[in-house]
Scaffold this motif. Structure first.
Motif, PDB file in Angstrom:
ATOM      1  N   VAL A  62       0.875  -1.167   0.000  1.00 24.18           N
ATOM      2  CA  VAL A  62       0.000   0.000   0.000  1.00 24.18           C
ATOM      3  C   VAL A  62       0.910   1.213   0.000  1.00 24.18           C
ATOM      4  CG1 VAL A  62      -1.693   1.307   1.321  1.00 24.18           C
ATOM      5  CG2 VAL A  62      -1.809  -1.180   1.287  1.00 24.18           C
ATOM      6  N   VAL A  63       0.635   2.170  -0.879  1.00 23.80           N
ATOM      7  CA  VAL A  63       1.429   3.383  -0.962  1.00 23.80           C
ATOM      8  C   VAL A  63       0.489   4.558  -0.732  1.00 23.80           C
ATOM      9  CG1 VAL A  63       2.863   4.833  -2.452  1.00 23.80           C
ATOM     10  CG2 VAL A  63       3.016   2.331  -2.608  1.00 23.80           C
ATOM     11  N   ALA A  64       0.862   5.446   0.186  1.00 18.44           N
ATOM     12  CA  ALA A  64       0.072   6.645   0.461  1.00 18.44           C
ATOM     13  C   ALA A  64       0.976   7.855   0.340  1.00 18.44           C
ATOM     14  CB  ALA A  64      -0.526   6.581   1.859  1.00 18.44           C
ATOM     15  N   CYS A  65       0.537   8.851  -0.367  1.00 19.88           N
ATOM     16  CA  CYS A  65       1.287  10.088  -0.530  1.00 19.88           C
ATOM     17  C   CYS A  65       0.553  11.161   0.276  1.00 19.88           C
ATOM     18  CB  CYS A  65       1.349  10.463  -2.007  1.00 19.88           C
ATOM     19  SG  CYS A  65       2.247  11.987  -2.315  1.00 19.88           S
ATOM     20  N   LEU A  66       1.206  11.721   1.294  1.00 21.79           N
ATOM     21  CA  LEU A  66       0.555  12.687   2.167  1.00 21.79           C
ATOM     22  C   LEU A  66       0.581  14.106   1.617  1.00 21.79           C
ATOM     23  CD1 LEU A  66       1.745  11.362   5.615  1.00 21.79           C
ATOM     24  CD2 LEU A  66      -0.325  10.790   4.343  1.00 21.79           C
ATOM     25  N   THR A  67       1.646  14.475   0.913  1.00 23.60           N
ATOM     26  CA  THR A  67       1.715  15.782   0.261  1.00 23.60           C
ATOM     27  C   THR A  67       2.442  15.618  -1.060  1.00 23.60           C
ATOM     28  OG1 THR A  67       3.814  16.386   1.312  1.00 23.60           O
ATOM     29  CG2 THR A  67       1.798  17.051   2.451  1.00 23.60           C
ATOM     30  N   GLY A  68       2.197  16.520  -1.975  1.00 23.95           N
ATOM     31  CA  GLY A  68       2.871  16.446  -3.269  1.00 23.95           C
ATOM     32  C   GLY A  68       2.154  15.515  -4.219  1.00 23.95           C
ATOM     33  N   GLY A  69       2.897  14.798  -5.027  1.00 22.34           N
ATOM     34  CA  GLY A  69       2.323  13.899  -6.016  1.00 22.34           C
ATOM     35  C   GLY A  69       3.141  12.643  -6.144  1.00 22.34           C
ATOM     36  N   ILE A  70       2.547  11.649  -6.774  1.00 22.44           N
ATOM     37  CA  ILE A  70       3.230  10.370  -6.949  1.00 22.44           C
ATOM     38  C   ILE A  70       2.750   9.740  -8.246  1.00 22.44           C
ATOM     39  CG2 ILE A  70       1.513   9.061  -5.664  1.00 22.44           C
ATOM     40  CD1 ILE A  70       3.820   7.399  -4.495  1.00 22.44           C
ATOM     41  N   ARG A  71       3.640   9.059  -8.919  1.00 22.05           N
ATOM     42  CA  ARG A  71       3.269   8.310 -10.124  1.00 22.05           C
ATOM     43  C   ARG A  71       3.758   6.882  -9.928  1.00 22.05           C
ATOM     44  NH1 ARG A  71       5.432  10.599 -15.391  1.00 22.05           N
ATOM     45  NH2 ARG A  71       3.749  12.046 -15.014  1.00 22.05           N
ATOM     46  N   LEU A  72       2.840   5.934  -9.974  1.00 16.65           N
ATOM     47  CA  LEU A  72       3.177   4.517  -9.856  1.00 16.65           C
ATOM     48  C   LEU A  72       3.016   3.869 -11.213  1.00 16.65           C
ATOM     49  CD1 LEU A  72       1.261   3.591  -6.577  1.00 16.65           C
ATOM     50  CD2 LEU A  72       3.695   4.051  -6.841  1.00 16.65           C
ATOM     51  N   ARG A  73       3.996   3.094 -11.599  1.00 14.86           N
ATOM     52  CA  ARG A  73       3.928   2.347 -12.859  1.00 14.86           C
ATOM     53  C   ARG A  73       3.863   0.878 -12.493  1.00 14.86           C
ATOM     54  NH1 ARG A  73       3.464   4.567 -17.646  1.00 14.86           N
ATOM     55  NH2 ARG A  73       4.631   2.859 -18.515  1.00 14.86           N
ATOM     56  N   PHE A  74       2.928   0.181 -13.073  1.00  9.74           N
ATOM     57  CA  PHE A  74       2.743  -1.240 -12.783  1.00  9.74           C
ATOM     58  C   PHE A  74       3.247  -2.060 -13.954  1.00  9.74           C
ATOM     59  CE2 PHE A  74       0.493  -0.732  -8.930  1.00  9.74           C
ATOM     60  CZ  PHE A  74      -0.154   0.493  -9.049  1.00  9.74           C
ATOM     61  N   ARG A  75       4.153  -2.967 -13.664  1.00 12.24           N
ATOM     62  CA  ARG A  75       4.710  -3.846 -14.679  1.00 12.24           C
ATOM     63  C   ARG A  75       3.675  -4.917 -15.024  1.00 12.24           C
ATOM     64  NH1 ARG A  75      10.608  -6.162 -14.015  1.00 12.24           N
ATOM     65  NH2 ARG A  75      11.070  -4.251 -15.091  1.00 12.24           N
ATOM     66  N   ALA A  76       3.613  -5.270 -16.285  1.00 12.36           N
ATOM     67  CA  ALA A  76       2.692  -6.320 -16.722  1.00 12.36           C
ATOM     68  C   ALA A  76       3.022  -7.640 -16.028  1.00 12.36           C
ATOM     69  CB  ALA A  76       2.781  -6.493 -18.228  1.00 12.36           C
ATOM     70  N   GLU A  77       1.994  -8.388 -15.645  1.00 13.74           N
ATOM     71  CA  GLU A  77       2.220  -9.675 -14.985  1.00 13.74           C
ATOM     72  C   GLU A  77       2.704 -10.739 -15.965  1.00 13.74           C
ATOM     73  OE1 GLU A  77      -0.550 -11.195 -12.154  1.00 13.74           O
ATOM     74  OE2 GLU A  77      -1.413  -9.206 -11.887  1.00 13.74           O
ATOM     75  N   ARG A  78       2.252 -10.645 -17.214  1.00 10.47           N
ATOM     76  CA  ARG A  78       2.626 -11.642 -18.212  1.00 10.47           C
ATOM     77  C   ARG A  78       3.393 -10.971 -19.337  1.00 10.47           C
ATOM     78  NH1 ARG A  78      -2.417 -11.807 -17.109  1.00 10.47           N
ATOM     79  NH2 ARG A  78      -3.180 -13.352 -15.654  1.00 10.47           N
ATOM     80  N   GLN A  79       4.363 -11.660 -19.847  1.00 18.56           N
ATOM     81  CA  GLN A  79       5.153 -11.129 -20.945  1.00 18.56           C
ATOM     82  C   GLN A  79       4.235 -10.814 -22.119  1.00 18.56           C
ATOM     83  OE1 GLN A  79       8.410 -13.636 -21.996  1.00 18.56           O
ATOM     84  NE2 GLN A  79       9.437 -12.030 -23.136  1.00 18.56           N
ATOM     85  N   GLY A  80       4.435  -9.657 -22.718  1.00 17.15           N
ATOM     86  CA  GLY A  80       3.626  -9.255 -23.865  1.00 17.15           C
ATOM     87  C   GLY A  80       2.479  -8.333 -23.494  1.00 17.15           C
ATOM     88  N   GLU A  81       2.082  -8.270 -22.214  1.00 17.62           N
ATOM     89  CA  GLU A  81       1.048  -7.344 -21.787  1.00 17.62           C
ATOM     90  C   GLU A  81       1.646  -5.946 -21.681  1.00 17.62           C
ATOM     91  OE1 GLU A  81      -0.475  -8.750 -18.081  1.00 17.62           O
ATOM     92  OE2 GLU A  81      -2.017  -9.956 -19.060  1.00 17.62           O
ATOM     93  N   ALA A  82       0.811  -4.949 -21.832  1.00 16.34           N
ATOM     94  CA  ALA A  82       1.274  -3.581 -21.747  1.00 16.34           C
ATOM     95  C   ALA A  82       1.528  -3.173 -20.299  1.00 16.34           C
ATOM     96  CB  ALA A  82       0.240  -2.651 -22.367  1.00 16.34           C
ATOM     97  N   GLU A  83       2.577  -2.371 -20.106  1.00 13.89           N
ATOM     98  CA  GLU A  83       2.816  -1.767 -18.792  1.00 13.89           C
ATOM     99  C   GLU A  83       1.973  -0.505 -18.730  1.00 13.89           C
ATOM    100  OE1 GLU A  83       6.970  -1.051 -18.566  1.00 13.89           O
ATOM    101  OE2 GLU A  83       7.482  -3.162 -18.495  1.00 13.89           O
ATOM    102  N   GLY A  84       1.692  -0.034 -17.546  1.00 19.19           N
ATOM    103  CA  GLY A  84       0.905   1.189 -17.474  1.00 19.19           C
ATOM    104  C   GLY A  84       0.634   1.654 -16.064  1.00 19.19           C
ATOM    105  N   ASN A  85      -0.166   2.692 -15.977  1.00 26.81           N
ATOM    106  CA  ASN A  85      -0.581   3.255 -14.710  1.00 26.81           C
ATOM    107  C   ASN A  85      -1.929   2.651 -14.337  1.00 26.81           C
ATOM    108  OD1 ASN A  85       1.606   5.063 -14.608  1.00 26.81           O
ATOM    109  ND2 ASN A  85       0.563   6.425 -16.028  1.00 26.81           N
ATOM    110  N   ARG A  86      -1.935   1.386 -14.019  1.00 25.30           N
ATOM    111  CA  ARG A  86      -3.213   0.725 -13.736  1.00 25.30           C
ATOM    112  C   ARG A  86      -3.026  -0.294 -12.623  1.00 25.30           C
ATOM    113  NH1 ARG A  86      -2.986  -4.419 -15.541  1.00 25.30           N
ATOM    114  NH2 ARG A  86      -1.492  -4.892 -17.141  1.00 25.30           N
ATOM    115  N   ALA A  87      -4.127  -0.578 -11.977  1.00 29.56           N
ATOM    116  CA  ALA A  87      -4.136  -1.629 -10.950  1.00 29.56           C
ATOM    117  C   ALA A  87      -5.433  -2.390 -11.110  1.00 29.56           C
ATOM    118  CB  ALA A  87      -4.037  -1.026  -9.566  1.00 29.56           C
ATOM    119  N   GLU A  88      -5.365  -3.671 -10.893  1.00 28.83           N
ATOM    120  CA  GLU A  88      -6.571  -4.492 -11.001  1.00 28.83           C
ATOM    121  C   GLU A  88      -7.009  -4.943  -9.640  1.00 28.83           C
ATOM    122  OE1 GLU A  88      -6.380  -7.568 -13.892  1.00 28.83           O
ATOM    123  OE2 GLU A  88      -4.985  -6.428 -15.091  1.00 28.83           O
TER     124      GLU A  88
END
Length: 88
Positions: A62-88
């Motif tokens: 769990v990541v919490a940002c109290l002030t400012g901003g944050i960008r999290l990038r999620f690596r694809a779980e399977r090879q060939g899937e797109a990486e992105g700013n998403r969570a399932e």
């Protein structure tokens, strides 16, 4: 009962399976039961090694940002899937 303050920047909170909570030295131990709560002060990418991926394949995070901003990038779980700013 005496209550002592805990510096969350100098200690981890360990919440074990039995429900006990205690402050401990910051040591990463994948075999430790329960959960760890940690606090970090971050001002630059270098403070969180923003130049490379961090992975904990057997852990939830769990990541919490109290002030400012944050960008999290999620690596694809399977090879060939797109990486992105998403969570399932």
């Amino acid at each position: 009962m005496t209550v002592a303050p805990i510096d969350l920047f100098a200690s981890f909170l360990h919440l074990d399976q039995s429900g006990r909570v205690r402050a401990e030295q910051p040591v990463f131990d994948a075999d430790r039961d329960g959960w760890q709560v940690m606090t970090f002060h971050v001002e630059t990418d270098a403070d969180v090694h923003g130049d490379h991926w961090e992975i904990h394949s057997d852990a939830n995070k769990v990541v919490a940002c109290l002030t400012g901003g944050i960008r999290l990038r999620f690596r694809a779980e399977r090879q060939g899937e797109a990486e992105g700013n998403r969570a399932e």
